[in-house]
Design a protein around this motif. Structure first.
Motif, PDB file in Angstrom:
ATOM      1  N   ARG A 215     -28.586  43.634 -18.381  1.00 45.98           N
ATOM      2  CA  ARG A 215     -28.283  44.441 -17.196  1.00 45.98           C
ATOM      3  C   ARG A 215     -27.027  45.289 -17.446  1.00 45.98           C
ATOM      4  NH1 ARG A 215     -25.941  41.011 -12.520  1.00 45.98           N
ATOM      5  NH2 ARG A 215     -24.156  41.204 -13.893  1.00 45.98           N
ATOM      6  N   GLU A 216     -26.020  44.686 -18.071  1.00 45.60           N
ATOM      7  CA  GLU A 216     -24.736  45.359 -18.235  1.00 45.60           C
ATOM      8  C   GLU A 216     -24.775  46.441 -19.311  1.00 45.60           C
ATOM      9  OE1 GLU A 216     -21.623  44.674 -16.581  1.00 45.60           O
ATOM     10  OE2 GLU A 216     -23.058  43.840 -15.176  1.00 45.60           O
TER      11      GLU A 216
ATOM     12  N   PHE B  89     -19.768  44.303 -21.897  1.00 44.27           N
ATOM     13  CA  PHE B  89     -20.525  44.024 -20.674  1.00 44.27           C
ATOM     14  C   PHE B  89     -19.501  43.918 -19.542  1.00 44.27           C
ATOM     15  CE2 PHE B  89     -22.633  41.546 -24.161  1.00 44.27           C
ATOM     16  CZ  PHE B  89     -23.700  42.403 -24.347  1.00 44.27           C
ATOM     17  N   PRO B  90     -19.313  44.974 -18.746  1.00 46.19           N
ATOM     18  CA  PRO B  90     -18.187  45.006 -17.798  1.00 46.19           C
ATOM     19  C   PRO B  90     -18.068  43.779 -16.901  1.00 46.19           C
ATOM     20  CG  PRO B  90     -19.297  47.118 -17.840  1.00 46.19           C
ATOM     21  CD  PRO B  90     -20.110  46.199 -18.699  1.00 46.19           C
ATOM     22  N   ALA B  91     -19.184  43.261 -16.397  1.00 47.77           N
ATOM     23  CA  ALA B  91     -19.098  42.179 -15.406  1.00 47.77           C
ATOM     24  C   ALA B  91     -19.069  40.793 -16.048  1.00 47.77           C
ATOM     25  CB  ALA B  91     -20.266  42.270 -14.425  1.00 47.77           C
ATOM     26  N   LYS B 141     -12.859  39.110 -16.853  1.00 43.72           N
ATOM     27  CA  LYS B 141     -14.018  39.983 -17.037  1.00 43.72           C
ATOM     28  C   LYS B 141     -13.655  41.120 -17.993  1.00 43.72           C
ATOM     29  CE  LYS B 141     -16.391  39.240 -12.711  1.00 43.72           C
ATOM     30  NZ  LYS B 141     -16.697  39.757 -11.383  1.00 43.72           N
ATOM     31  N   ALA B 142     -14.662  41.577 -18.722  1.00 43.27           N
ATOM     32  CA  ALA B 142     -14.417  42.650 -19.687  1.00 43.27           C
ATOM     33  C   ALA B 142     -13.829  43.874 -19.000  1.00 43.27           C
ATOM     34  CB  ALA B 142     -15.716  43.010 -20.400  1.00 43.27           C
ATOM     35  N   SER B 143     -14.255  44.123 -17.752  1.00 44.35           N
ATOM     36  CA  SER B 143     -13.753  45.306 -17.052  1.00 44.35           C
ATOM     37  C   SER B 143     -12.274  45.198 -16.721  1.00 44.35           C
ATOM     38  CB  SER B 143     -14.567  45.525 -15.778  1.00 44.35           C
ATOM     39  OG  SER B 143     -14.473  44.379 -14.955  1.00 44.35           O
TER      40      SER B 143
END
Lengths: 343, 260
Positions: A215-216, B89-91, B141-143
């Motif tokens: 998804r990401e 993966f931002p989240a 988180k990556a973000s």
């Protein structure tokens, strides 16, 4: 040291105690919820209990659908197809084949949902975003036309009656209302609990993490060895199975399988409920199902313009509560927690 | 030879991006691929990582033809890639990101088993994170990471596959000049610790190339212009000015540290 600071030190739990607190909170809250739901038929009107049957069914559908939408990022506009599939299986088995064991019917719905989900999903999950949405919509509409036009098989717009099934091989007598507010209510509740635990395990599993990675960022995921197509297809099949099971329960609750169940607006309702509850949290979609079913019932009884009100609500929701009702609950909970810390 | 590119050509309609390119990469090598923009570096990387099939020729990894095999097959065989532009993966948290790779590597693709209790995956993630100085950020988180940390996470997740060959596309792009050596040192340390056999480095920065590579492949207009050890390459000033435009400031013998 004055008295106030002494008591505040004494009252502050040790970090370890707080950890236990949090670890126990969720299971206890869930047990309390299950207990309350189990006790409800003794206090509540039969009408409310029958509405809750729908809530249980839609909660099952949405828990599966959210593995596809919330966790994999694929928004389907065709999953009413699987609800209709489950309902028609219940209808054909009880009315035409004379097989009334609900467990057999559920098993048939699981197998059919998996097979249809596998074949439709194999085509749809090659696409994402709007293209995926359009593909699922197209399949949903095709199935609706089939239900509508093939009168000999499906009963056309009349549909097929769903006779009362046997639960665990038992015919528990009583009238239709007695059945729906008694044995069938508990059957649905237990089924929901089992399927919720299964869905919880799936989203916490290696598969669940790979789904979120896809998804990401699907390119990055592929370079980390994630089989993008395969995990998406699995998510699609899981959602199809959950919706087919839900379809059986809805068919039994309504007592009828008709093409309306498979119409695309029903798929839209599934999306609405998910957004209403909040797709970002596990418990969001079931909360959405609960609020939606009761709200729609209330609005339909109050005004003939209920669709207008629901539409306006959706607009407000997207603008002011993009994380859904569960987001609102989380905000309030974290505010309360902060206040408690300050106090 | 770990990796052999044999007479590979790649054309896009009229345009010939790669023209009869042959390169081989053995163990304990750090091969730098350099060349001006449009020389075919990206196309070569995409062909080598199996993303693109060549129009002609063969790409052999451990003796197996991997032309057009795709990233997943490559990850299984033992080749990893980190991109020039940061890919995260931002989240997902740092721990989760590293677990994504460990799941693939260990084949734990199960549906119901609980990931949280898998100590092996957790330990692998923590080990990689500490090598890449992300141990304190495992649950971020990556973000929420800084740009530099994102870059490290991106590369760290590729290392978490325990590959034999890793392909790094400008690993220090977007990193400040003062930090780029530190990043390279972290990468080489990680490569040593994880037993990575060879590194392919796509790089613009001649200082890094001269300091860290054991061999330089210079591309120009889709052809291999030179395939030389750094000492010989930088001794040829005509060649250097043709490919790189200028000499590195720290020209000289370089450190030439092989992987092992």
């Amino acid at each position: 040291m004055n008295d106030a600071s002494v008591t505040s030190v004494l009252r502050r739990p040790s970090p370890k105690a707080r950890l236990v607190d949090q670890a126990l909170f969720m299971p206890l809250a869930i047990l309390a919820l299950l207990g309350a739901l189990a006790a409800l038929p003794h206090f509540s009107s039969p009408y409310t209990i029958i509405l809750l049957n729908s809530v249980f069914a839609y909660s099952i559908a949405l828990l599966g659908l959210n593995i596809l939408f919330g966790y994999s990022g694929l928004l389907s506009f065709g999953h009413a197809l699987f609800i209709a599939l489950g309902a028609y299986i219940a209808a054909v088995f009880t009315s035409k084949l004379g097989i009334k064991y609900l467990e057999v019917i559920l098993l048939a719905a699981i197998v059919a949902g998996a097979l249809v989900g596998l074949s439709i999903g194999a085509l749809c999950v090659r696409y994402t975003k709007i293209f995926f949405g359009m593909m699922t919509l197209a399949f949903g509409m095709t199935f609706h036309s089939f239900l509508f036009k093939f009168y000999n098989i499906t009963g056309g717009d009349q549909g097929i009656r769903v006779a009362r099934p046997l639960l665990l091989g038992q015919d528990l007598g009583g009238g239709k209302t007695g059945f729906l507010t008694g044995p069938f209510y508990y059957y649905g509740l237990v089924l929901l609990a089992i399927l919720a635990i299964a869905a919880w395990r799936i989203v916490r599993s290696p598969l669940g993490l790979h789904l979120r990675a896809v998804r990401e960022n699907k390119e990055k995921a592929a370079y980390l060895g994630v089989e993008v197509y395969r995990v998406r297809l699995i998510a699609f099949v899981i959602s199809a199975i959950y919706c087919s099971i839900a379809g059986v329960l809805i068919g039994v609750t309504v007592g009828l399988a008709d093409p309306e169940l498979g119409y695309w607006t029903q798929s839209g309702n599934l999306v609405f409920m998910t957004v209403l509850g909040g797709s970002g949290a596990f418990a969001g979609p079931p909360l959405g199902a609960l609020v939606f079913v009761f709200l729609q019932d209330f609005l339909m009884a109050s005004t003939q313009y209920w669709r207008f009100v629901l539409g306006a609500l959706l607009v407000l929701l997207v603008i002011f509560l993009p994380r859904g009702l569960i987001g609102l609950v989380e905000n309030i909970a974290s505010r309360l927690r902060r206040q408690r810390h300050v106090a | 030879m770990l990796l052999e590119v044999k007479h590979v050509s790649k054309s896009y309609e009229q345009f010939r991006a790669l023209d009869d390119v042959s390169i081989s990469v053995g163990e304990r090598e750090i091969v730098a691929i350099i060349g001006p923009n449009g020389a075919g570096k990206t196309t070569l990387v995409n062909v080598v990582t199996g993303l693109l099939g060549p129009s002609a020729g063969q790409v052999l990894f451990k003796g197996r033809d991997i032309a057009g095999a795709g990233p997943v097959a490559l990850a299984k065989l033992g080749m990893a890639r980190a991109f020039q532009l940061v890919q995260v993966f931002p989240a997902l948290t740092v721990r989760e990101t590293l677990s994504v790779a460990s799941i693939s590597r260990l084949g734990r693709r199960r549906m119901f088993s609980r990931l949280l209790v898998d100590a092996e995956i957790d330990k692998a993630g923590e080990e990689i994170a500490s090598i890449f100085k992300l141990a304190g950020r495992l649950d971020a988180k990556a973000s929420e990471l800084s740009q530099g940390e994102k870059k490290l996470l991106d590369v760290a997740s590729a290392f978490a596959l325990n590959p034999e060959v890793i392909l790094l596309d400008e690993p220090t792009s977007g990193v400040s000049t003062s930090d780029k050596y530190a990043v390279m040192e972290v990468l080489l340390t990680a490569a040593k610790l994880k037993g990575i056999k060879s590194i392919i480095l796509v790089e613009h920065d001649m200082e890094l190339v001269s300091r860290y590579s054991t061999r330089i492949v210079a591309l120009q207009e889709g052809r291999v212009l030179a395939d030389l050890p750094p000492r010989k390459f930088f001794a040829n000033s005509d060649l250097v000015s043709l490919v790189a435009g200028r000499l590195p400031r720290s020209q000289g013998p370089g450190r030439n540290n092989a992987v092992h």
